[in-house]
Scaffold this motif. Structure first.
Motif, PDB file in Angstrom:
ATOM      1  N   LYS A  60      60.474 -11.955 -22.600  1.00 12.27           N
ATOM      2  CA  LYS A  60      60.323 -13.664 -22.222  1.00 12.27           C
ATOM      3  C   LYS A  60      59.194 -13.686 -21.079  1.00 12.27           C
ATOM      4  CE  LYS A  60      64.436 -13.029 -19.147  1.00 12.27           C
ATOM      5  NZ  LYS A  60      65.001 -11.830 -19.718  1.00 12.27           N
ATOM      6  N   PRO A  98      58.119 -14.738 -17.667  1.00  8.74           N
ATOM      7  CA  PRO A  98      58.561 -15.085 -16.287  1.00  8.74           C
ATOM      8  C   PRO A  98      58.440 -16.635 -15.840  1.00  8.74           C
ATOM      9  CG  PRO A  98      57.763 -12.985 -16.064  1.00  8.74           C
ATOM     10  CD  PRO A  98      57.274 -13.447 -17.346  1.00  8.74           C
ATOM     11  N   GLN A  99      59.115 -17.356 -15.521  1.00  7.86           N
ATOM     12  CA  GLN A  99      58.845 -18.707 -15.310  1.00  7.86           C
ATOM     13  C   GLN A  99      59.684 -19.491 -14.194  1.00  7.86           C
ATOM     14  OE1 GLN A  99      59.376 -20.237 -19.173  1.00  7.86           O
ATOM     15  NE2 GLN A  99      57.338 -20.719 -19.185  1.00  7.86           N
ATOM     16  N   SER A 100      60.488 -18.547 -13.554  1.00  9.67           N
ATOM     17  CA  SER A 100      61.431 -18.951 -12.258  1.00  9.67           C
ATOM     18  C   SER A 100      60.629 -19.326 -11.180  1.00  9.67           C
ATOM     19  CB  SER A 100      62.347 -17.907 -12.133  1.00  9.67           C
ATOM     20  OG  SER A 100      61.979 -17.193 -11.256  1.00  9.67           O
ATOM     21  N   PRO A 101      61.101 -19.924 -10.243  1.00 14.73           N
ATOM     22  CA  PRO A 101      60.417 -20.300  -9.004  1.00 14.73           C
ATOM     23  C   PRO A 101      59.987 -19.129  -8.351  1.00 14.73           C
ATOM     24  CG  PRO A 101      62.214 -21.634  -9.230  1.00 14.73           C
ATOM     25  CD  PRO A 101      62.488 -20.860 -10.405  1.00 14.73           C
ATOM     26  N   GLY A 102      60.542 -17.928  -8.560  1.00 14.30           N
ATOM     27  CA  GLY A 102      60.446 -16.860  -7.820  1.00 14.30           C
ATOM     28  C   GLY A 102      58.971 -16.247  -8.127  1.00 14.30           C
ATOM     29  N   VAL A 103      58.375 -16.671  -9.289  1.00 12.13           N
ATOM     30  CA  VAL A 103      56.622 -16.303  -9.410  1.00 12.13           C
ATOM     31  C   VAL A 103      55.948 -17.557  -9.663  1.00 12.13           C
ATOM     32  CG1 VAL A 103      57.614 -14.108 -10.773  1.00 12.13           C
ATOM     33  CG2 VAL A 103      57.375 -16.492 -11.998  1.00 12.13           C
ATOM     34  N   PRO A 104      54.902 -17.666  -9.052  1.00  8.18           N
ATOM     35  CA  PRO A 104      53.835 -18.666  -9.040  1.00  8.18           C
ATOM     36  C   PRO A 104      53.292 -18.916 -10.413  1.00  8.18           C
ATOM     37  CG  PRO A 104      52.828 -16.866  -7.822  1.00  8.18           C
ATOM     38  CD  PRO A 104      54.473 -16.545  -8.304  1.00  8.18           C
ATOM     39  N   ALA A 105      53.160 -20.263 -10.760  1.00 12.04           N
ATOM     40  CA  ALA A 105      52.511 -20.426 -12.004  1.00 12.04           C
ATOM     41  C   ALA A 105      51.137 -20.141 -11.977  1.00 12.04           C
ATOM     42  CB  ALA A 105      52.653 -21.994 -12.211  1.00 12.04           C
ATOM     43  N   LEU A 106      50.630 -19.699 -13.376  1.00 15.55           N
ATOM     44  CA  LEU A 106      48.964 -19.168 -13.286  1.00 15.55           C
ATOM     45  C   LEU A 106      48.129 -20.445 -13.361  1.00 15.55           C
ATOM     46  CD1 LEU A 106      49.214 -16.587 -16.210  1.00 15.55           C
ATOM     47  CD2 LEU A 106      49.516 -16.201 -13.518  1.00 15.55           C
TER      48      LEU A 106
END
Lengths: 650, 475, 178
Positions: C118, C120-128
């Motif tokens: 899947k 990763p899209q949680s707030p834990g990782v910044p969006a590209l």
């Protein structure tokens, strides 16, 4: 050519009427940055780096296109011009995906080098980041459009030097890319694999699979030599690092015989088979095992010296020095049956010339440069693009640059059949009749520049119309071809395998008759098989009576000396005919079914590893220089053969 | 008191940014801890469509600290695509190049990163607790650090062309031979570098003796251990088979050909990290997490082929009942044993008569459909897997990088350490340095450079569930 | 003399530039005498202590990196870019030719060893970000030391010039892009 005087950067310099400003600068040691300019190619002014200011011109002009005139005042460098040049570089860098970090050309890239010169440490423009393909379909080169700056050097090389015109610009505007044929993968296009585009490319857009990452030019030693593969004798420049051939270039693409082909440029970078690295002889178990030269020489001298009925065959790939030693050895051994592997070609051609008229026939033999100046070229049963690519290229150049008319007479399709004014296509085995029909049609045409009385007899025997019916050909084609040839002032006939395969010398005589009929100064080129075929013929190695290779299978020959050198061709057929030989010595570079059959094997250096002289198919003497050292302690072919001779005397 | 999140950002690692979040429960104790990787670059996609010849030069850009490992794994994958067997001198040169990297990387990690903690203490002044601080406190040792790393980098430059992102390993061999002068120069350096490595070992031993309890229990948890071994199960770094063991000594895989890695390893994706979580397939996720790198390699092998390192390995094996060492701090010890092995092995290779041979390339123009290249990078097993078409163009890639294998382990270690030290919401800089130290044991690449430049940049945010920052602590 | 305050950040990069910085070897000891490496060089929080020189390694490819470089710019007097990624976009910018969703799908769903992938899209990782940018397309950059990585010599040159109070422009003979 009249001399002119102009002022460049405040200094008076001389030039010639007709020079460009860039040419005058180059001749006077004034450096200008360029990317699209390349020696020997038409200038196009694509890159805008050579912009100069000229008094009375409204704006800067490209020096590569601006004609130098008497009295003009030129400035090649000032703050504004330098600013423009850096701007051009920044635009080039942002247009495509130029990633020097891992690029194969880094350290050997004209674009990168200019960026360093202009201290281009960043760019002010937005990057386009186009999504472009890497075309790896070609067996030897990769075309990475990400690194292409659209300078067009590859396109012009392919057109003006190679003559293939496989490359051109495709699409429009900012989508423009270099395209092979009409947007075909390079490997499936009409590219003839000469590698000229690769050599001319200023960036890493075109690179060689066999050379990638093996060493930058500044890490390599340069060794000049000439290619010994097909008998054209092209000049080559080997780039060598730690005794490994990194790449082979032409010393000057635009010079005579400066073009290379896939056989000379790319194939030597790969090993086609395992090498013979030391002398070998049969051991007690009957297996081939390494031994010293002394042991091998001893065994050969003992055996061959005691046998009566021995034969010796050499490949036309061996150097003149090796062949001379070979001839001496055979004299000493008293070998009666001596021949070359392409002896059949020799006999067919020489007997054909003899049938025709020895003196006149030999005088017809043309040089390759004659192709370039021809206005009509008749290609009979030959595929030079495959067998002698540089000749193929000369033909294409003559056709595209000089508008020479091509006539192809061949049952088989080749790259010229679609370019030819006429393709005469007899069924296989009927070439002879087709040539005669063509001769007959030329006689009909009336305007014949050659000697009608001397050469027409053979062509009066057939009638073009009747022959056309027998051949299933359109008689109009024959007449059209006849017209082209009859009206030409400077024609060349090229013939090759398609004719020689019949081993029929009268066909050669017919071709010579045809040549004499159509031209006062007839020019004929026969495509010989190997790099030194002509050398071997001239040294009298080839047997004038009959094929020794066919004698082998008859079982009478008890001993055989085979000088193969780096010849790998026809190894299967030859090895089959070696079955009954009692004692066989094979001197070869590569292990093959032939060396498997040998009792003693002697190693042989490659042309890239040795010094030797060769005679081109048009009779010029060329020599090779060792670009790399061969496997340790291997003697030259000549020294090896002389070593055997010495042991005979003991 | 509401539950809180402590964020340590950035923790840096191989691909750049990382951070730790620690969730505290109502009582202020650790509920969960996560190590997030926050950087993504997409090599697996943008390398598609390139030709394989470029991969050994392009892929080292994944990591500036172990570029040699990437280049070698890549070159090995490409050898398979070319379908060639390397010459012996080419293999020796590649192995020597790799050892140069081990020397620089392990020296860098121990001296520049770990030794400040070990020599100065976890709770010492953060302004001094770094290699620059070390220059002031112990200039002699700092000089050793610089010199040893520099020697490793010089070996890389001579063999590989450049110190960072070398380019000499190519499909089919090497592009540059080793000169006799360079070989002799390196041989002359072997004595002092071995002596300095033994100084480092003594620093560790002094620290371990004084902090026995900490060393024994720091970030301790059972897991699998993956490492490369030779045919006799001795430690191997450049080429070999895999051995996978668990903490109880059960051998899960023996003499396993890493080319078949897909049979036993898969990667799980967590929504909150850009780094995937490799696991051993038979045991599933998260049951099948394993560790890689120095500790795991020494747990997985049964011996070392060089004498001094092998003697030390015997002592290492005695540290636990089953012979499998679990505490994360022992990574430092294992790394030093490998450093000594690397130096001993470097000498062995330099003394080999084939090392200066120029017979270092094999070429071919036929390309196989795929190739897997596996080496032991300093931080763990590194896998490059390429699929090629018949023209040599890469159609698909799979990369499992060294630090990746330890992803789950680092999360676990962070949790174990946080749980041990953070009680009732009491958080000090020293405690957070311990949390980072748990990650540092695994030596995720970029932490090294941060530490070398100054210190681990650190911010802790205590957040209320609604996102309001309750408290901020800088290190 | 007061020490020069320096902050360094790495954004989308491999750390090779920082490694090359360490390769200035003994010179690092001299640098340590003249330079104070700032206490919190890299952070994504609101407060950022002012420094004299900011150094950026890497390109800008996600929201977090964009915030970091903006804050660094805000807090430094001179911003120096290290390496091809920061100067030109570099290898990281190879993603810019592609659709970012395709790139993510490839890495987290399609790769051979991925299990139940899947993105990763949680707030834990910044969006590209859609593209990956060189530093100067996000903020003003004052000087550049390109290279992948820059040669230690080039890094040394940049620091020496800065410490002498000049804005470095790398001379042609030590400029490298590889």
């Amino acid at each position: 050519m009249s001399e002119i005087t102009l002022t460049i950067n405040g200094k008076q310099v001389k030039g010639n009427q007709g020079d460009t400003v860039l040419a005058v600068c180059e001749a006077n040691g004034i450096k200008l940055p360029t990317l699209c300019h390349y020696k020997g190619l038409t200038d196009v002014g694509a890159c805008r780096l050579c912009l100069v200011e000229i008094e009375k011109e409204r704006k800067p002009v490209p020096a590569c296109l601006y004609p130098a005139r008497d009295g003009i005042v030129v400035v090649t460098s000032n703050e504004k011009l330098e600013r423009y040049r850096r701007l051009v570089l920044e635009l080039l860098f942002t247009e495509r995906n130029h990633l020097c970090a891992y690029c194969v050309a880094s350290g050997d890239c004209e674009l990168q080098s200019l960026a360093y010169t202009y201290q281009m440490d960043s760019t002010r423009y937005q990057y386009s980041w186009p999504n472009l393909v890497v075309d790896s379909s070609h067996p030897y080169v990769v075309f990475d459009h990400n690194r292409c700056i659209l300078c067009g050097r590859c396109i012009r090389t392919c057109d003006e030097i190679t003559g293939a015109h496989a490359l051109d610009f495709g699409k429009r505007g900012w989508k423009t890319t270099v395209s092979a044929d009409i947007n075909q993968p390079l490997g499936e296009s009409s590219c003839i694999s000469c590698g000229g585009c690769f050599q001319a490319c200023p960036t890493g857009a075109i690179f060689s699979k066999g050379s990638a990452y093996k060493g930058r030019p500044d890490e390599c030693a340069v060794v000049e030599s000439s290619c010994a593969i097909c008998g054209i004798g092209c000049e080559v420049k080997g780039l060598v690092k730690d005794n490994r051939l990194v790449r082979i270039d032409s010393p000057d693409l635009s010079s005579d015989r400066g073009l290379l082909c896939d056989m000379g440029r790319f194939e030597p970078l790969f090993k086609p088979a395992e090498r013979v690295t030391s002398p070998m002889k049969r051991n007690a178990k009957g297996q081939l095992a390494s031994c010293s030269y002394e042991e091998a020489f001893e065994a050969i001298a003992k055996k061959l010296g005691s046998l009566d009925n021995i034969a010796a065959i050499a490949s036309g790939k061996a150097s003149n020095e090796a062949l001379n030693a070979f001839a001496d050895l055979n004299k000493a051994l008293g070998t009666k049956l001596v021949d070359t592997l392409d002896g059949d070609d020799f006999r067919t051609i020489t007997q054909g010339i003899a049938k025709f008229d020895n003196k006149a026939g030999l005088a017809m033999e043309a040089g390759l440069e004659d192709i370039l100046s021809a206005d009509a070229i008749l290609i009979i049963g030959a595929h030079p693009v495959k067998t002698h690519p540089v000749i193929g290229s000369y033909v294409m150049r003559a056709a595209s640059k000089n508008k020479a008319q091509l006539i192809v007479l061949d049952p088989l399709r080749n790259p010229f059949t679609f370019r030819a004014s006429v393709w005469l296509r007899p069924s296989e085995g009927k070439e002879d009749l087709a040539i005669k029909a063509l001769g007959n049609a030329i006689l009909d045409h009336g305007k014949v520049s050659g000697d009608k009385t001397k050469f027409s007899a053979e062509f009066k025997e057939v009638e073009a119309r009747k022959a056309a019916k027998t051949l299933g050909m359109d008689v109009n084609d024959i007449y059209k071809a006849a017209e082209v040839l009859a009206e030409s002032n400077n024609s060349v006939i090229i013939y090759g395998r398609g004719i020689l395969q019949f081993k029929d010398s009268s066909m050669v005589a017919t071709i010579l008759n045809l040549a004499g009929l159509i031209s006062k100064k007839p020019k004929v080129i026969s495509l010989k098989r190997n790099g030194n075929s002509r050398g071997a013929w001239e040294l009298g190695i080839s047997n004038s009576k009959g094929s020794v290779v066919t004698e082998l299978s008859k079982g009478k020959i008890k001993g055989l000396y085979l000088l193969l050198a780096d010849d790998l061709a026809e190894s299967r057929a030859l090895s089959d005919s070696m079955k009954g030989i009692g004692f066989a010595v094979v001197q070869a570079s590569y292990l093959s079914p032939i060396t498997d059959k040998a009792d003693v094997v002697l190693p042989s250096l490659l042309w890239t590893e040795s010094k030797g002289s060769y005679t081109t198919l048009d009779g010029i003497s060329k020599s090779t220089a060792p670009m790399v050292k061969g496997p340790a302690d291997i003697k030259s072919d000549a020294d090896t053969i002389k070593g055997i001779a010495k042991h005979l005397k003991k | 008191m509401a539950s809180k999140i402590i964020e340590i950002n950035p923790i840096t690692r191989v691909e750049g940014h990382g951070k730790v979040t620690i969730q505290l429960d109502e009582a202020g104790n650790v509920a969960s801890a996560r190590f997030h990787n926050t950087q993504f670059r997409g090599f697996e996609k943008f390398c598609e469509g390139q030709v394989f010849w470029e991969m050994p030069t392009l892929t080292p850009r994944i990591c500036g600290i172990c570029p040699v490992s990437h280049q070698l794994a890549s070159a090995k994958a490409c050898d398979t695509i070319l379908g060639v067997e390397l010459t012996r001198p080419a293999t020796l040169l590649r192995e020597l190049l790799h050892l140069g990297q081990y020397i620089q990387s392990h020296a860098l990690h121990f001296f520049h990163l770990a030794s400040p903690d070990l020599l100065l203490g976890f709770d010492s002044d953060p302004a001094l607790r770094n290699v620059i601080g070390l220059i002031g406190v112990n200039p002699e040792l700092a000089t050793k650090a610089v010199k040893m790393r520099s020697l490793g980098q010089t070996i890389i430059k001579k063999l590989g062309g450049k110190k960072v992102h070398p380019n000499a390993a190519i499909p089919g061999g090497m592009s540059t031979a080793l000169s006799v002068e360079d070989r002799d120069y390196f041989l002359r350096q072997m004595d002092w570098v071995l002596a300095d490595a033994q100084v480092a070992l003594k620093i560790w031993k002094d620290f371990a003796a004084k902090n026995a309890d900490l060393v024994e229990n720091f970030g301790k948890f059972p897991s699998g251990y993956l490492g490369m071994v030779d045919k006799d199960n001795n430690l191997a770094l450049y080429d070999g088979k895999w051995r996978l063991v668990d903490s109880k000594g059960v051998v899960l895989e023996e003499q396993f050909d890493p080319a078949n890695y897909l049979d036993i390893i898969a990667e799980y994706v967590e929504d909150w990290s850009y780094m995937k979580f490799p696991f051993y397939k038979s045991l599933g996720y998260p049951g099948g997490i394993y560790r890689a790198g120095p500790l795991a390699r020494l747990n997985a092998c049964t011996g070392i082929t060089t004498p001094i390192a092998n003697a030390e390995l015997k002592l290492f094996k005695k540290l636990s009942k089953f012979g499998f060492v679990e505490s994360s701090l022992y990574y430092h010890y294992a790394r030093l044993i490998e450093l000594i092995y690397s130096i001993e092995k470097t000498r062995e290779l330099l003394e080999d008569k084939d090392i200066t041979s120029t017979d270092i390339q094999v070429n071919s123009n036929k390309y196989n459909e795929q190739g897997v290249g596996v080496v032991e990078a300093p931080r763990g097993t590194l896998i490059h897997h390429y699929w090629s078409d018949e023209t040599g163009k890469i159609t698909k890639l799979n990369l499992i990088v060294a630090t990746g294998h330890n992803n789950a382990a680092m999360n676990r270690a962070v949790y174990e350490v946080a749980k041990e030290y953070i009680k009732k919401g009491n958080v000090t800089e020293g405690i957070l340095n311990r949390v980072e130290a748990a990650i540092r044991c695994y030596d995720p690449c970029l932490s090294c450079s941060t530490h070398a430049l100054g210190q681990m940049p650190l911010l802790i945010q205590l957040q209320a569930p609604d996102g309001n920052i309750v408290k901020e602590i800088y290190s | 003399m007061a020490k020069v305050k320096v902050a360094t950040v790495w954004l989308e990069a491999c750390s090779g530039c920082h490694m090359s910085f360490l390769d200035i070897d003994e010179f690092i000891i001299d640098v340590a005498k003249l330079v104070e490496f700032h206490r919190s060089p890299i952070t994504d929080i609101k407060t950022f202590t002012p420094v004299d020189v900011g150094i950026v390694e890497g390109s800008v490819g996600n929201e977090e990196e964009k915030e970091i470089i903006e804050e660094l710019r805000h807090n430094c007097k001179i911003l120096m870019a290290w390496g091809d990624c920061a100067c030109f976009g570099g290898v990281c910018a190879m993603r810019s030719s592609l659709n970012k969703d395709d790139v993510l799908r490839c890495a987290y769903i399609e790769t051979a060893s991925t299990y139940k992938g899947k993105i990763p899209q949680s707030p834990g990782v910044p969006a590209l970000l859609d593209k990956v940018y060189p530093a100067n397309q996000i903020v003003k950059v004052d000087c550049y030391i390109p290279g992948c990585p820059p040669e230690p010599e080039a890094i040394k040159y940049g620091l020496t010039e800065l410490l002498a109070g000049r804005i470095p422009v790398l001379p042609s003979n030590i400029m490298r892009f590889d």
